[in-house]
Scaffold this motif. Structure first.
Motif, PDB file in Angstrom:
ATOM      1  N   VAL A 162      11.118  59.739  17.513  1.00 42.88           N
ATOM      2  CA  VAL A 162      12.064  59.006  18.337  1.00 42.88           C
ATOM      3  C   VAL A 162      12.059  57.533  17.944  1.00 42.88           C
ATOM      4  O   VAL A 162      11.242  57.109  17.134  1.00 42.88           O
ATOM      5  CB  VAL A 162      11.717  59.161  19.836  1.00 42.88           C
TER       6      VAL A 162
ATOM      7  N   LEU B 295       0.002  64.318  14.232  1.00 45.03           N
ATOM      8  CA  LEU B 295      -0.175  63.955  15.634  1.00 45.03           C
ATOM      9  C   LEU B 295      -0.854  62.588  15.728  1.00 45.03           C
ATOM     10  O   LEU B 295      -0.553  61.777  16.582  1.00 45.03           O
ATOM     11  CB  LEU B 295      -1.044  65.028  16.309  1.00 45.03           C
TER      12      LEU B 295
ATOM     13  N   ARG C 252       4.028  62.495  20.976  1.00 46.02           N
ATOM     14  CA  ARG C 252       3.635  63.673  20.187  1.00 46.02           C
ATOM     15  C   ARG C 252       2.496  64.421  20.865  1.00 46.02           C
ATOM     16  O   ARG C 252       2.420  65.643  20.793  1.00 46.02           O
ATOM     17  CB  ARG C 252       3.244  63.256  18.763  1.00 46.02           C
TER      18      ARG C 252
HETATM   19  P1  ATP Z   1       5.582  59.777  10.193  1.00 39.96           P
HETATM   20  O1  ATP Z   1       5.025  59.929   8.804  1.00 39.96           O
HETATM   21  O2  ATP Z   1       5.653  61.059  10.965  1.00 39.96           O
HETATM   22  O3  ATP Z   1       6.841  58.968  10.238  1.00 39.96           O
HETATM   23  P2  ATP Z   1       3.769  57.622  10.407  1.00 39.96           P
HETATM   24  O4  ATP Z   1       2.723  58.065   9.445  1.00 39.96           O
HETATM   25  O5  ATP Z   1       4.749  56.608  10.007  1.00 39.96           O
HETATM   26  O6  ATP Z   1       4.517  58.902  11.001  1.00 39.96           O
HETATM   27  P3  ATP Z   1       2.013  55.952  11.866  1.00 39.96           P
HETATM   28  O7  ATP Z   1       2.636  54.708  11.391  1.00 39.96           O
HETATM   29  O8  ATP Z   1       0.712  56.369  11.279  1.00 39.96           O
HETATM   30  O9  ATP Z   1       3.070  57.155  11.738  1.00 39.96           O
HETATM   31  O10 ATP Z   1       1.917  55.883  13.468  1.00 39.96           O
HETATM   32  C1  ATP Z   1       0.816  56.404  14.184  1.00 39.96           C
HETATM   33  C2  ATP Z   1       1.249  57.459  15.162  1.00 39.96           C
HETATM   34  O11 ATP Z   1       2.354  57.033  15.939  1.00 39.96           O
HETATM   35  C3  ATP Z   1       1.714  58.760  14.516  1.00 39.96           C
HETATM   36  O12 ATP Z   1       0.621  59.599  14.222  1.00 39.96           O
HETATM   37  C4  ATP Z   1       2.597  59.351  15.581  1.00 39.96           C
HETATM   38  O13 ATP Z   1       1.833  60.085  16.510  1.00 39.96           O
HETATM   39  C5  ATP Z   1       3.185  58.134  16.261  1.00 39.96           C
HETATM   40  N1  ATP Z   1       4.561  57.916  15.775  1.00 39.96           N
HETATM   41  C6  ATP Z   1       4.939  57.256  14.665  1.00 39.96           C
HETATM   42  N2  ATP Z   1       6.271  57.241  14.541  1.00 39.96           N
HETATM   43  C7  ATP Z   1       6.765  57.909  15.603  1.00 39.96           C
HETATM   44  C8  ATP Z   1       8.080  58.230  16.048  1.00 39.96           C
HETATM   45  N3  ATP Z   1       9.159  57.836  15.387  1.00 39.96           N
HETATM   46  N4  ATP Z   1       8.201  58.941  17.196  1.00 39.96           N
HETATM   47  C9  ATP Z   1       7.117  59.330  17.894  1.00 39.96           C
HETATM   48  N5  ATP Z   1       5.867  59.055  17.526  1.00 39.96           N
HETATM   49  C10 ATP Z   1       5.671  58.348  16.397  1.00 39.96           C
END
Ligand code: ATP
Length: 505
Positions: free
Chosen positions: A232, A305, A366
């Motif tokens: 989201v 997650l 999540r």
């Molecule tokens: P993805 O690869 O799925 O885009 P990310 O590796 O960019 O995620 P991080 O930057 O590591 O995500 O963010 C840490 C956590 O925040 C993620 O493990 C996830 O649970 C949550 N998160 C990140 N982006 C989103 C999003 N757009 N919607 C909901 N939760 C998110």
């Protein structure tokens, strides 16, 4: 567990967990609103995290930093330059896709042709994306020639060269919309922790190792928000920055991976559905020495997650003043603006150094989705009827107990039930609901579906009007167990102990 996201979406809407954001005006994509039950579940999850990571530890402090963030914070953190996803547009349908998501959905033959044209190692999607971003013009042509399909129409597209799209939301602080007033909505909570490192250290006199924990909103202009609350544009994170001495980082990284895995299981996720994934070196972010993602088997697939990263001294090193004096090991932007020394003075040697940091970063939304998916259960009853039960851990359930008057038109019964509700509510175990909607069968079904572990019914026996003319059951109630559907009769004075035992952490 739920087998499709659709059945969860339907339950969430029907029972009031989660609604589309701005729904009555057609919805705002990538936003969701938590309803009466969703807000309870989400709060319970956040509280469980806070309790475990702040209250039950002796090496952690909490923080709640602001969402609006100074531009320089996100400049020196590297987000202005690199917090971007590659995307490509289909000229025919005018649809826009995140490149890796688009490629993941292509048939094998199409992908094979792309690997060949872009000279990337077959099967390594990450390498393919990188090869395409190194030669975007060629990649655009190659996508069209290879017949990359538009996921929306299923038809081949006419693809633009892929380009980077920065995901940060910009806004203007104050009355004038000018460059100097530009600020960002934070894309992660973490930066608020790093820039407050000195404030927290000075005000608490912590010694290494110690951590700072924060829960709060983050905003990302995702190119393709999808899969309900999984991806989201506005979401919440639960993040820890755990500061350690260089050299002790690898051990602490392993510790946090185990600890976070353990905690998610205690929240009710099963070990089979949780998969730790060690990112291979070519996938690692430039600042990370090692990252382990905790993947969860969501109804739509095995996806991240939580991420647990060893970020070395990159973050504090990026935001500190006196960079040249501190022997920073990470490659950081030269900082000409910071007014604080974000470093630690070794109490024994008197020497200053920049701590390394281990970052367990979990998504609240999540987490909620995983809990719902795991708890969702369809059961066939002996009668042949089906019932849906949300087998949430009682401590996380939105409603802990429903107090139900058997007859809605009998003031002695409703009055008794209301007083009992108030008495149980005062125990502080979470929400107790006075439930007088519909008949008792309907009430049970509804509370099964929303995961209420106990339904407490006040009947004629309770008020001393038993059918056999005695009052021997006076002040007793029935307690129905959500999972077994068994009912026992307890004296109201026993309820406190009964509920405390089952609802305390
Ligand atoms: P993805 O690869 O799925 O885009 P990310 O590796 O960019 O995620 P991080 O930057 O590591 O995500 O963010 C840490 C956590 O925040 C993620 O493990 C996830 O649970 C949550 N998160 C990140 N982006 C989103 C999003 N757009 N919607 C909901 N939760 C998110």
């Amino acid at each position: 567990p739920a087998s499709t996201l659709d059945e969860l979406v339907a339950l969430c809407k029907r029972r009031g967990f989660i609604f589309q954001g701005s729904e009555i005006y057609g919805g705002l994509q990538g936003t969701y609103d938590y309803g009466p039950l969703g807000v309870e579940l989400k709060n319970n999850l956040k509280q469980a995290w806070w309790r475990r990571n702040v209250y039950e530890r002796d090496d952690m402090e909490g923080l709640d930093a602001s969402v609006l963030t100074h531009r320089l914070v996100l400049h020196y953190s590297g987000h202005e330059a690199t917090f971007a996803d590659p995307m490509a547009d289909n000229r025919l349908t005018q649809k826009r896709y995140r490149l890796d998501h688009l490629l993941k959905e292509q048939p094998e033959g199409v992908l094979r042709r792309l690997y060949r044209t872009m000279e990337a190692e077959e099967g390594d999607l990450h390498a393919l994306v990188q090869a395409m971003m190194r030669a975007p013009e060629r990649a655009g042509g190659a996508m069209t020639a290879a017949g990359v399909l538009d996921p929306a129409s299923g038809e081949p597209g006419d693809w633009t060269p892929p380009r980077y799209f920065n995901m940060m939301f910009k806004t203007y602080v104050g009355p004038v919309e000018e460059e100097a007033a530009l600020a960002y909505l934070r894309p992660e909570t973490a930066q608020g922790i790093f820039v407050n490192f000195k404030n927290v250290l000075d005000s608490t006199s912590r010694k290494l190792p110690f951590g700072i924990a924060q829960i709060g909103k983050a905003f990302r202009n995702e190119i393709t928000p999808r899969n309900f609350i999984f991806r989201v544009r506005e979401f919440e994170q639960m993040e820890i920055e755990y500061f350690v001495r260089p050299g002790e980082d690898e051990g602490w990284h392993r510790y946090w991976v185990e600890e976070r895995l353990r905690w998610w299981q205690e929240m009710g996720l099963s070990r089979e559905n949780l998969v730790p994934y060690q990112q291979p070196p070519e996938e690692l972010a430039h600042y990370a020495k090692a990252t382990v993602d905790l993947l969860y088997r969501f109804p739509h697939g095995l996806e991240e997650l939580e991420g647990i990263a060893n970020r070395t001294d990159f973050d504090l090193g990026s935001h500190t003043k006196d960079q040249e004096e501190l022997g920073i090991s990470a490659r950081v932007l030269k900082n000409a603006h910071s007014t604080a020394r974000l470093a630690y003075r070794d109490p024994d040697t008197g020497k200053w150094f920049v701590p390394y940091v281990i970052e367990p970063s979990a998504g609240v939304d999540r987490g909620v989705l995983a809990l719902l998916a795991e708890a969702f259960t369809r059961e066939e009853l002996p009668s042949g009827e089906e019932r849906i039960v949300l087998k949430l851990k009682p401590q996380l359930a939105p409603i802990k107990a429903a107090v139900i008057p058997l007859a809605r038109n009998r003031p002695e019964i409703t009055g008794y039930a209301k007083a009992l509700k108030a008495r149980l509510q005062a125990l502080g175990l979470g929400r107790i609901l006075y439930e007088d909607t519909g008949n008792i069968g309907k009430a049970y079904r509804r509370h099964d579906e929303v995961g209420t572990p106990f339904a407490i019914t006040v009947d004629y026996d309770t008020i001393g009007q038993s059918k056999d003319g005695t009052t021997r059951l006076k002040d007793t109630v029935t307690v129905r167990d959500r999972d077994t559907m068994e009912q026992i009769r307890l004296h109201v004075d026993e309820l406190e102990g009964f509920l405390r035992e089952r609802l305390s952490w």
